[in-house]
Scaffold this motif. Structure first.
Motif, PDB file in Angstrom:
ATOM      1  N   LEU A 144       0.830  -1.200   0.000  1.00  0.00           N
ATOM      2  CA  LEU A 144       0.000   0.000   0.000  1.00  0.00           C
ATOM      3  C   LEU A 144       0.866   1.252   0.000  1.00  0.00           C
ATOM      4  N   THR A 145       1.887   1.275   0.836  1.00  0.00           N
ATOM      5  CA  THR A 145       2.764   2.451   0.908  1.00  0.00           C
ATOM      6  C   THR A 145       3.459   2.672  -0.434  1.00  0.00           C
ATOM      7  N   GLY A 146       3.924   1.604  -1.050  1.00  0.00           N
ATOM      8  CA  GLY A 146       4.565   1.714  -2.361  1.00  0.00           C
ATOM      9  C   GLY A 146       3.614   2.219  -3.427  1.00  0.00           C
ATOM     10  N   GLU A 147       2.373   1.730  -3.381  1.00  0.00           N
ATOM     11  CA  GLU A 147       1.373   2.199  -4.349  1.00  0.00           C
ATOM     12  C   GLU A 147       1.086   3.680  -4.152  1.00  0.00           C
ATOM     13  N   LEU A 148       0.931   4.095  -2.901  1.00  0.00           N
ATOM     14  CA  LEU A 148       0.662   5.513  -2.626  1.00  0.00           C
ATOM     15  C   LEU A 148       1.821   6.389  -3.086  1.00  0.00           C
ATOM     16  N   CYS A 149       3.051   5.921  -2.888  1.00  0.00           N
ATOM     17  CA  CYS A 149       4.219   6.689  -3.322  1.00  0.00           C
ATOM     18  C   CYS A 149       4.338   6.727  -4.842  1.00  0.00           C
ATOM     19  N   GLY A 150       4.045   5.613  -5.489  1.00  0.00           N
ATOM     20  CA  GLY A 150       4.253   5.515  -6.927  1.00  0.00           C
ATOM     21  C   GLY A 150       3.149   6.106  -7.770  1.00  0.00           C
ATOM     22  N   ALA A 151       1.918   6.067  -7.282  1.00  0.00           N
ATOM     23  CA  ALA A 151       0.781   6.546  -8.076  1.00  0.00           C
ATOM     24  C   ALA A 151       0.720   8.061  -8.075  1.00  0.00           C
ATOM     25  N   GLU A 152       0.213   8.605  -9.181  1.00  0.00           N
ATOM     26  CA  GLU A 152      -0.022  10.050  -9.205  1.00  0.00           C
ATOM     27  C   GLU A 152      -1.049  10.411  -8.145  1.00  0.00           C
ATOM     28  N   LYS A 153      -2.120   9.619  -8.073  1.00  0.00           N
ATOM     29  CA  LYS A 153      -3.126   9.758  -7.020  1.00  0.00           C
ATOM     30  C   LYS A 153      -3.816   8.403  -6.899  1.00  0.00           C
ATOM     31  N   LEU A 154      -3.803   7.852  -5.697  1.00  0.00           N
ATOM     32  CA  LEU A 154      -4.411   6.547  -5.460  1.00  0.00           C
ATOM     33  C   LEU A 154      -5.576   6.721  -4.499  1.00  0.00           C
ATOM     34  N   GLU A 155      -6.780   6.518  -5.007  1.00  0.00           N
ATOM     35  CA  GLU A 155      -7.972   6.572  -4.157  1.00  0.00           C
ATOM     36  C   GLU A 155      -8.131   5.236  -3.444  1.00  0.00           C
TER      37      GLU A 155
ATOM     38  N   TRP B  12       8.092  -6.139   4.254  1.00  0.00           N
ATOM     39  CA  TRP B  12       7.589  -4.776   4.033  1.00  0.00           C
ATOM     40  C   TRP B  12       8.281  -4.173   2.810  1.00  0.00           C
ATOM     41  N   CYS B  13       9.594  -4.354   2.736  1.00  0.00           N
ATOM     42  CA  CYS B  13      10.355  -3.812   1.598  1.00  0.00           C
ATOM     43  C   CYS B  13       9.923  -4.464   0.284  1.00  0.00           C
ATOM     44  N   GLU B  14       9.727  -5.787   0.297  1.00  0.00           N
ATOM     45  CA  GLU B  14       9.231  -6.479  -0.905  1.00  0.00           C
ATOM     46  C   GLU B  14       7.885  -5.911  -1.327  1.00  0.00           C
ATOM     47  N   GLY B  15       7.009  -5.723  -0.347  1.00  0.00           N
ATOM     48  CA  GLY B  15       5.683  -5.175  -0.628  1.00  0.00           C
ATOM     49  C   GLY B  15       5.766  -3.779  -1.219  1.00  0.00           C
ATOM     50  N   PHE B  16       6.635  -2.936  -0.649  1.00  0.00           N
ATOM     51  CA  PHE B  16       6.788  -1.576  -1.160  1.00  0.00           C
ATOM     52  C   PHE B  16       7.237  -1.604  -2.616  1.00  0.00           C
ATOM     53  N   LEU B  17       8.263  -2.388  -2.890  1.00  0.00           N
ATOM     54  CA  LEU B  17       8.785  -2.464  -4.263  1.00  0.00           C
ATOM     55  C   LEU B  17       7.724  -2.977  -5.232  1.00  0.00           C
ATOM     56  N   TYR B  18       6.947  -3.950  -4.778  1.00  0.00           N
ATOM     57  CA  TYR B  18       5.887  -4.497  -5.618  1.00  0.00           C
ATOM     58  C   TYR B  18       4.810  -3.439  -5.883  1.00  0.00           C
ATOM     59  N   GLY B  19       4.332  -2.807  -4.827  1.00  0.00           N
ATOM     60  CA  GLY B  19       3.298  -1.784  -4.976  1.00  0.00           C
ATOM     61  C   GLY B  19       3.770  -0.595  -5.794  1.00  0.00           C
ATOM     62  N   PHE B  20       5.013  -0.184  -5.559  1.00  0.00           N
ATOM     63  CA  PHE B  20       5.574   0.938  -6.314  1.00  0.00           C
ATOM     64  C   PHE B  20       5.645   0.585  -7.788  1.00  0.00           C
ATOM     65  N   GLY B  21       6.066  -0.642  -8.078  1.00  0.00           N
ATOM     66  CA  GLY B  21       6.153  -1.096  -9.467  1.00  0.00           C
ATOM     67  C   GLY B  21       4.801  -1.149 -10.157  1.00  0.00           C
ATOM     68  N   LEU B  22       3.751  -1.456  -9.388  1.00  0.00           N
ATOM     69  CA  LEU B  22       2.400  -1.493  -9.972  1.00  0.00           C
ATOM     70  C   LEU B  22       1.933  -0.119 -10.425  1.00  0.00           C
ATOM     71  N   THR B  23       2.298   0.904  -9.668  1.00  0.00           N
ATOM     72  CA  THR B  23       1.753   2.242  -9.939  1.00  0.00           C
ATOM     73  C   THR B  23       2.747   3.202 -10.569  1.00  0.00           C
ATOM     74  N   HIS B  24       4.025   2.872 -10.559  1.00  0.00           N
ATOM     75  CA  HIS B  24       5.032   3.763 -11.156  1.00  0.00           C
ATOM     76  C   HIS B  24       6.040   2.933 -11.938  1.00  0.00           C
ATOM     77  N   PRO B  25       5.601   2.408 -13.091  1.00  0.00           N
ATOM     78  CA  PRO B  25       6.490   1.528 -13.845  1.00  0.00           C
ATOM     79  C   PRO B  25       7.644   2.244 -14.543  1.00  0.00           C
ATOM     80  N   GLY B  26       7.551   3.555 -14.717  1.00  0.00           N
ATOM     81  CA  GLY B  26       8.591   4.288 -15.447  1.00  0.00           C
ATOM     82  C   GLY B  26       9.764   4.665 -14.569  1.00  0.00           C
ATOM     83  N   ARG B  27      10.522   3.666 -14.125  1.00  0.00           N
ATOM     84  CA  ARG B  27      11.611   3.904 -13.179  1.00  0.00           C
ATOM     85  C   ARG B  27      12.687   4.836 -13.726  1.00  0.00           C
ATOM     86  N   ALA B  28      12.863   4.865 -15.033  1.00  0.00           N
ATOM     87  CA  ALA B  28      13.886   5.723 -15.625  1.00  0.00           C
ATOM     88  C   ALA B  28      13.609   7.202 -15.343  1.00  0.00           C
TER      89      ALA B  28
END
Length: 195
Positions: A28-39, A103-119
């Motif tokens: 969840l934390t990764g998704e919130l960080c990675g998404a432009e806006k996550l409802e 927790w770190c695995e979850g963050f990376l997974y969630g972040f990757g779901l919502t912010h795939p453009g790592r470059a």
């Protein structure tokens, strides 16, 4: 947050795909960080799709709403109040270290779901994500039967780095009116992995 973690643990027992409360909260934390806006509705809908569930019990739904709300408040509050859903200090070191890695695995997974453009990410954010990968790779089994103050202190230092770093990543990717936290001002943990 500490009050809701036991309820999150009961949800995770029903959905073993989520691995642990720590993994779910990291995701969840990764998704919130990675998404432009996550409802909250988007988070829950995405979560149900991830685990292949078609419905959710009302109690679980309420818990997910509170988890979302508390996490977003923690990421955006001016007092840096984000708490991580991890076992408390009374639990064995091996259990706590395993949860930190999850927790770190979850963050990376969630972040990757919502912010795939790592470059498109700044170097500081990339470095934080790399550090999370290092922590996720902790060999918690090596800590079996180990309990000493120095190891516990190192783990607490890593947890604090992860916590403040998540807030910094959120701020850097969601600039608010207040000045973003500079990631390079956060002290690196003296031990990136517990050995």
């Amino acid at each position: 947050m500490k009050e809701i973690c036991p309820t999150v643990e009961r949800i995770v027992r029903e959905w073993p795909e989520l691995e642990s409360p720590a993994f779910l909260h990291g995701m969840l934390t990764g998704e919130l960080c990675g998404a432009e806006k996550l409802e909250v509705g988007d988070f829950i809908k995405g979560l149900l799709q991830e685990i292949g569930a078609e419905s959710v019990k009302e109690k679980a739904l309420q818990t997910l709403y509170v988890l979302y709300d508390e996490t977003l408040k923690g990421l955006t509050s001016s007092d840096f109040s984000l708490e991580l859903c991890l076992p408390d200090e009374a639990r064995p070191l091996i259990e706590r270290a395993r949860a930190v890695g999850q927790w770190c695995e979850g963050f990376l997974y969630g972040f990757g779901l919502t912010h795939p453009g790592r470059a498109k990410l700044g170097e500081e954010v990339k470095e934080y994500l790399e550090t999370l990968q290092d922590v996720a790779d902790i060999d918690s089994e090596a800590l079996k039967d180990v309990e000493d103050e120095q190891m516990n202190a190192q783990l607490e230092e890593i947890i604090e780095f992860i916590r403040i770093g998540a807030i910094a990543v959120y701020e850097n990717l969601h600039p608010a009116e207040r000045k973003p936290i500079e990631l390079d001002t956060i002290p690196e943990p003296t031990h990136k992995t517990v050995q």
